[in-house]
Enzyme design. Structure first.
Site, short mmCIF file in Angstrom:
data_model
loop_
_atom_site.label_atom_id
_atom_site.label_comp_id
_atom_site.label_asym_id
_atom_site.label_seq_id
_atom_site.Cartn_x
_atom_site.Cartn_y
_atom_site.Cartn_z
N ASN A 8 -2.02 0.06 4.42
CA ASN A 8 -1.20 0.69 3.48
C ASN A 8 -2.17 1.79 2.34
O ASN A 8 -2.79 1.10 1.61
CB ASN A 8 -0.17 -0.14 2.68
N HIS A 11 -1.74 3.47 -2.57
CA HIS A 11 -2.20 3.65 -3.86
C HIS A 11 -3.56 4.63 -3.96
O HIS A 11 -4.14 5.10 -4.73
CB HIS A 11 -3.10 2.35 -4.05
N HIS A 44 4.75 3.68 1.81
CA HIS A 44 6.33 3.43 1.27
C HIS A 44 6.74 4.49 0.57
O HIS A 44 6.19 5.11 -0.48
CB HIS A 44 6.22 2.23 0.18
N ARG A 46 9.01 5.46 -1.98
CA ARG A 46 9.97 5.09 -2.97
C ARG A 46 10.94 6.01 -3.25
O ARG A 46 10.48 7.19 -3.39
CB ARG A 46 9.25 4.41 -4.09
N ARG A 50 6.74 7.54 -6.66
CA ARG A 50 5.99 7.14 -7.82
C ARG A 50 4.25 7.50 -7.29
O ARG A 50 3.60 7.54 -7.84
CB ARG A 50 5.89 6.10 -8.27
N GLU A 71 7.66 2.39 5.21
CA GLU A 71 8.66 1.23 4.52
C GLU A 71 9.63 2.04 3.69
O GLU A 71 9.26 3.01 2.96
CB GLU A 71 7.68 0.46 3.52
N GLU A 152 8.73 -8.83 8.76
CA GLU A 152 7.56 -8.75 8.22
C GLU A 152 7.70 -9.95 7.08
O GLU A 152 8.47 -9.79 5.93
CB GLU A 152 7.28 -7.39 7.42
N HIS A 199 1.56 -8.31 1.89
CA HIS A 199 1.89 -8.32 0.45
C HIS A 199 1.00 -9.43 -0.32
O HIS A 199 1.06 -10.49 -0.06
CB HIS A 199 3.05 -8.70 0.00
N1 PXP Z 1 4.06 -4.80 3.24
C1 PXP Z 1 5.33 -4.45 2.43
C2 PXP Z 1 6.54 -4.40 3.18
C3 PXP Z 1 5.03 -3.95 1.12
O1 PXP Z 1 5.92 -3.37 0.41
C4 PXP Z 1 3.58 -3.83 0.59
C5 PXP Z 1 3.23 -3.17 -0.77
O2 PXP Z 1 3.81 -2.16 -0.86
C6 PXP Z 1 2.54 -4.26 1.55
C7 PXP Z 1 2.99 -4.72 2.72
C8 PXP Z 1 1.22 -4.26 1.04
O3 PXP Z 1 0.90 -5.12 -0.20
P1 PXP Z 1 -0.52 -5.11 -0.72
O4 PXP Z 1 -0.65 -3.67 -1.31
O5 PXP Z 1 -0.42 -5.91 -1.85
O6 PXP Z 1 -1.49 -5.34 0.34
#
Ligand code: PXP
Length: 252
Positions: A8, A11, A44, A46, A50, A71, A152, A199
């Site tokens: 992911n 960030h 994701h 959003r 953001r 996502e 998930e 997550h």
């Molecule tokens: N899976 C989903 C559905 C999420 O919403 C997130 C966070 O955006 C993640 C995985 C990844 O989480 P993390 O950034 O804590 O590894």
């Protein structure tokens, strides 16, 4: 089947949006994640935009060599966007505007009609759909009933406990949350759902999860989606090189 890693890169976009700079490049980050062995890139989009922007998702769709997992919240706007874009996977997530990050799993019992309609519409476009849910038997069975291809499992509570964020209760919560993940995962795999998890994973707390097995002795979790800890680690393993490059420029 090997266990898949979805990276992911939200960030990476967070850092760019912080200053409105053209860098860091999302595509360059995706390329590096691919080079590191990621089987999938996860982002994701959003509602408040953001971090990841619409154009980022379009660029990824055009340029990725590996699968794209988008996502998104269950809204008509997002279903339209995804239907046009056709990523490989959609992960349906709950979304609250003010949350720091996705705080819990989908409330499928409450949003049955809308979720089932979204899943149908996406599957019609040959997009595979997973539901981001709490690791509970009830949520797994509802996901199956609504036609999802995968669940998930939200591992946030387990990961927080493993990081000691629940004070004196952390040790026992770590164990009980791991058991919830195992039970929910086993039920999902019994129902023929793909079992994904994500997550809060870091380089330590993932170790107890990767050893969980399904009824055939294979890894219970077939796909992980991990973001924050990997981007944080990248800062640490990449900082020396980044400083050296700037130092060389200053030297003239
Ligand atoms: N899976 C989903 C559905 C999420 O919403 C997130 C966070 O955006 C993640 C995985 C990844 O989480 P993390 O950034 O804590 O590894």
């Amino acid at each position: 089947m090997i266990t898949r890693l979805g990276v992911n890169i939200d960030h990476v976009a967070t850092l760019r949006q912080l200053r409105g700079t053209p860098y860091p490049s999302i595509i360059e980050a995706a390329r590096l994640a691919e080079a590191g062995g990621a089987e999938q890139i996860t982002v994701h989009l959003r509602e408040d935009r953001r971090h990841i922007q619409d154009q980022d998702v379009r660029d990824l769709k055009k340029n990725l060599r590996v699968a794209l997992n988008l996502e998104m919240a269950v809204t008509p706007e997002m279903v339209r966007f995804a239907s046009r874009l056709r990523p490989d996977w959609i992960c349906l997530v709950p979304e609250k505007r003010r949350e720091l990050t996705t705080e819990g799993g989908l409330d499928l019992a409450r949003n049955k009609k809308a979720t089932s309609a979204a899943i149908k519409a996406l599957k019609k476009k040959a997009i595979k759909v997973s539901c981001f849910i709490e690791p509970s038997i009830e949520a797994v069975e509802l996901s199956h009933e609504l036609g999802a291809d995968a669940v998930e499992l939200h591992t946030g509570q387990y990961c927080l406990a493993a990081q000691g964020a629940m004070g004196a209760r952390s040790g026992s919560r770590r164990k009980s949350e791991l058991l919830r993940i195992q039970r929910a995962g086993l039920r999902a795999s019994e129902l023929g759902l793909n079992v994904h998890a994500g997550h809060g994973f870091d380089y330590e707390n993932i170790q107890e999860v990767v050893v969980l097995k399904d009824s055939q002795g294979l890894s219970l979790i077939k796909e992980y989606n991990i973001g924050h800890s990997i981007v944080c680690r990248a800062v640490i393993v990449g900082l020396e090189k980044a400083v050296a490059e700037m130092r060389a420029l200053i030297q003239g």
